[in-house]
Design a protein around this motif. Structure first.
Motif, PDB file in Angstrom:
ATOM      1  N   GLN A 107       0.842  -1.199   0.000  1.00  0.00           N
ATOM      2  CA  GLN A 107       0.000   0.000   0.000  1.00  0.00           C
ATOM      3  C   GLN A 107       0.882   1.256   0.000  1.00  0.00           C
ATOM      4  O   GLN A 107       0.608   2.221  -0.716  1.00  0.00           O
ATOM      5  N   LEU A 108       1.947   1.206   0.801  1.00  0.00           N
ATOM      6  CA  LEU A 108       2.874   2.347   0.852  1.00  0.00           C
ATOM      7  C   LEU A 108       3.527   2.554  -0.511  1.00  0.00           C
ATOM      8  O   LEU A 108       3.652   3.680  -1.000  1.00  0.00           O
ATOM      9  N   HIS A 109       3.923   1.447  -1.113  1.00  0.00           N
ATOM     10  CA  HIS A 109       4.576   1.496  -2.416  1.00  0.00           C
ATOM     11  C   HIS A 109       3.656   2.160  -3.455  1.00  0.00           C
ATOM     12  O   HIS A 109       4.072   3.033  -4.211  1.00  0.00           O
ATOM     13  N   THR A 110       2.401   1.749  -3.458  1.00  0.00           N
ATOM     14  CA  THR A 110       1.435   2.336  -4.389  1.00  0.00           C
ATOM     15  C   THR A 110       1.240   3.818  -4.087  1.00  0.00           C
ATOM     16  O   THR A 110       1.191   4.645  -5.002  1.00  0.00           O
ATOM     17  N   SER A 156       1.691  13.954   4.747  1.00  0.00           N
ATOM     18  CA  SER A 156       0.276  13.960   5.138  1.00  0.00           C
ATOM     19  C   SER A 156      -0.575  13.228   4.098  1.00  0.00           C
ATOM     20  O   SER A 156      -1.522  12.533   4.439  1.00  0.00           O
ATOM     21  N   THR A 157      -0.196  13.353   2.817  1.00  0.00           N
ATOM     22  CA  THR A 157      -0.933  12.603   1.780  1.00  0.00           C
ATOM     23  C   THR A 157      -0.764  11.097   1.970  1.00  0.00           C
ATOM     24  O   THR A 157      -1.728  10.335   1.897  1.00  0.00           O
ATOM     25  N   ARG A 161      -3.580   8.316   2.738  1.00  0.00           N
ATOM     26  CA  ARG A 161      -3.799   7.180   1.815  1.00  0.00           C
ATOM     27  C   ARG A 161      -3.684   5.847   2.551  1.00  0.00           C
ATOM     28  O   ARG A 161      -4.451   4.929   2.316  1.00  0.00           O
ATOM     29  N   LEU A 162      -2.689   5.768   3.435  1.00  0.00           N
ATOM     30  CA  LEU A 162      -2.502   4.509   4.161  1.00  0.00           C
ATOM     31  C   LEU A 162      -3.646   4.251   5.136  1.00  0.00           C
ATOM     32  O   LEU A 162      -3.957   3.110   5.456  1.00  0.00           O
ATOM     33  N   ASN A 163      -4.240   5.317   5.612  1.00  0.00           N
ATOM     34  CA  ASN A 163      -5.365   5.148   6.536  1.00  0.00           C
ATOM     35  C   ASN A 163      -6.707   5.174   5.817  1.00  0.00           C
ATOM     36  O   ASN A 163      -7.762   5.288   6.441  1.00  0.00           O
TER      37      ASN A 163
ATOM     38  N   PHE B   4      -4.831  -1.125  13.070  1.00  0.00           N
ATOM     39  CA  PHE B   4      -4.332   0.101  13.705  1.00  0.00           C
ATOM     40  C   PHE B   4      -4.176   1.215  12.662  1.00  0.00           C
ATOM     41  O   PHE B   4      -4.127   0.963  11.460  1.00  0.00           O
ATOM     42  N   GLU B   5      -4.096   2.407  13.173  1.00  0.00           N
ATOM     43  CA  GLU B   5      -3.936   3.557  12.279  1.00  0.00           C
ATOM     44  C   GLU B   5      -2.454   3.884  12.131  1.00  0.00           C
ATOM     45  O   GLU B   5      -1.692   3.734  13.074  1.00  0.00           O
ATOM     46  N   ILE B   6      -2.067   4.286  10.947  1.00  0.00           N
ATOM     47  CA  ILE B   6      -0.674   4.682  10.737  1.00  0.00           C
ATOM     48  C   ILE B   6      -0.487   6.096  11.273  1.00  0.00           C
ATOM     49  O   ILE B   6      -1.105   7.034  10.775  1.00  0.00           O
ATOM     50  N   ASN B   7       0.349   6.234  12.284  1.00  0.00           N
ATOM     51  CA  ASN B   7       0.624   7.582  12.801  1.00  0.00           C
ATOM     52  C   ASN B   7       1.958   8.077  12.234  1.00  0.00           C
ATOM     53  O   ASN B   7       2.604   7.401  11.424  1.00  0.00           O
ATOM     54  N   ASP B   8       2.367   9.261  12.669  1.00  0.00           N
ATOM     55  CA  ASP B   8       3.579   9.866  12.102  1.00  0.00           C
ATOM     56  C   ASP B   8       4.819   9.006  12.323  1.00  0.00           C
ATOM     57  O   ASP B   8       5.637   8.838  11.420  1.00  0.00           O
TER      58      ASP B   8
END
Lengths: 167, 276
Positions: A107-110, A156-157, A161-163, B4-8
């Protein structure tokens, strides 16, 4: 080609490969970018200012080539793994990855590859070699405030996207 | 599905791992790329001759078409202008104890149909501790991206506020990287620097909107000068800086042409910092 350049190639090819793959997101485009970067470096070596470390000079050529030629060549092919083996190999190359978090990294890669090119370049440089904002500003020749704002915007984008939040 | 949520912190960690991944591939520099070094020696005379011819042609073209060149506003002109006058255009205006620093406008990319005009400026306050910064702007797209704090114990500054057009902004960060960019040597030698603010105005949206109107032939602007004028002229930010000792400084930061040469060819937005 002289011996000095042979040494540069042997010293920096591995890192440049990683940078090219991070920027392009797929192997064939990355290889093109890799060849183009070395081509330009060899061609313009006479203009190289020795005050700047060679790796930074090389990476600035790489990101500029990527940025300038994006519409023509790179990134036309989106990241596609030809086989499951390719995908697994790619995921295994990421430190700390395991089958439990493969989906997160995919997902991060995309998400990284969907970023606007300018933001993507800043993100990749920032994490690729832990460059400081100042160093990135030097490599990209843009003000440090812009580096910060692009980094901030990109992160932040990515987070949204990941969430799976709306952008 | 992730629970879980991805945080900083998690995002930082993931990005760090992702970008530091070892490459499963090994690229080798192709022989034809290496040969460029040798080839270049033989090409130099040929390429020099080409450059001279192209240069001569270009000069001839310019001499014949200078009047038309500056009145035909095509994409080429804007790009040429962007690469020259706008890029890395840093102008410093010192005002002590507040110093306005680092203004830049750059990156017009018409082919990509995007216009990016960031205007960055830092405010360096030396000798006093700031407790509150309030600013208002007549420009609605003015946003804070970062506020950097230097030599400053953020933990004791919980009450510090950054207030934008009446809305308190909490997005500030400690960042020592900006020291070299924002602090002028003369100031840092003479005063103990307590705070550096780094504000970043994003003109992208407005610039795109105006440029689109211009390119679509909506005749709001007669010349590119007018277009730039409408983007940059008369934009101001009023800042009110409250110090720990209760004293208050007011400053207006304006964007304006360099009056010495108001031609768009050498267009230079400048920052002025004046007491109201």
């Amino acid at each position: 080609m002289n011996l000095v350049f042979e040494k540069y190639i042997s010293d920096y090819s591995a890192d440049l490969t990683r940078l090219c793959i991070s920027l392009c997101g797929n192997v064939s485009d990355a290889d093109d970018l890799f060849q183009d970067t070395w081509y330009k470096a060899i061609k313009n070596y006479g203009k190289y200012n020795f005050d700047m470390p060679f790796d930074k000079w090389l990476y600035s050529i790489c990101v500029n080539t990527y940025k300038d030629s994006l519409r023509l060549f790179y990134n036309k092919r989106k990241m596609i793994f030809k086989t499951e083996e390719d995908k697994t190999e790619f995921l295994n190359s990421i430190p700390d990855s395991c089958p439990d978090n493969y989906d997160d990294y995919l997902q991060l890669h995309t998400a990284v590859n969907a970023l606007p090119k300018k933001q993507k370049i800043v993100i990749v440089l920032y994490y690729f070699k832990d460059y400081s904002l100042n160093e990135i500003s030097e490599i990209l020749k843009i003000p440090i405030g812009t580096v910060k704002s692009r980094l901030n915007l990109a992160k932040s984008t990515l987070k949204r996207r990941l969430n799976n939040e709306e952008i | 599905m992730r629970k879980f949520e991805i945080n900083d912190e998690k995002l930082d960690e993931m990005l760090s791992n992702y970008c530091k991944k070892s490459s499963p591939y090994t690229f080798r520099v192709k022989e034809k790329v290496k040969r460029e070094r040798i080839k270049k020696r033989f090409q130099i005379k040929y390429s020099t001759a080409c450059y001279i011819l192209i240069f001569a042609f270009f000069i001839g073209l310019c001499v014949n078409s200078i009047p038309n060149f500056f009145t035909s506003y095509n994409d080429f002109f804007i790009i040429a202008n962007a690469q020259g006058a706008f890029e890395e255009n840093k102008i410093l205006t010192a005002y002590q104890p507040v110093k306005v620093d680092s203004l830049s406008c750059y990156d017009y990319d018409i082919n990509d149909k995007s216009v990016e005009v960031d205007i960055n400026f830092g405010v360096c306050c030396a000798g006093k501790h700031i407790s509150k910064v309030t600013y208002t702007s007549n420009y609605s797209y003015f946003i804070i991206n970062y506020v950097s704090v230097e030599n400053f114990d953020i933990s004791s500054r919980e009450k510090m506020e950054f207030n934008h057009n009446g809305v308190v902004c909490n997005r500030y960060s400690v960042d020592n990287d900006s020291q070299s960019v924002l602090i002028d040597n003369e100031i840092s030698d003479n005063y103990p620097v307590s705070l550096v603010c780094f504000l970043d105005a994003d003109y992208n949206f407005e610039a795109q909107r105006l440029l689109k109107k211009y390119k679509n032939g909506e005749d709001r602007f007669d010349t590119l000068n007018d277009l730039y004028d409408s983007i940059f002229r008369n934009v101001y930010v009023d800042m009110e800086i409250t110090f720990d000792d209760g004293s208050v400084d007011n400053h207006r930061i304006e964007l304006a042409y360099d009056e010495k040469d108001s031609s768009y060819k050498t267009f230079k937005p400048v920052v002025t910092a004046t007491l109201k």
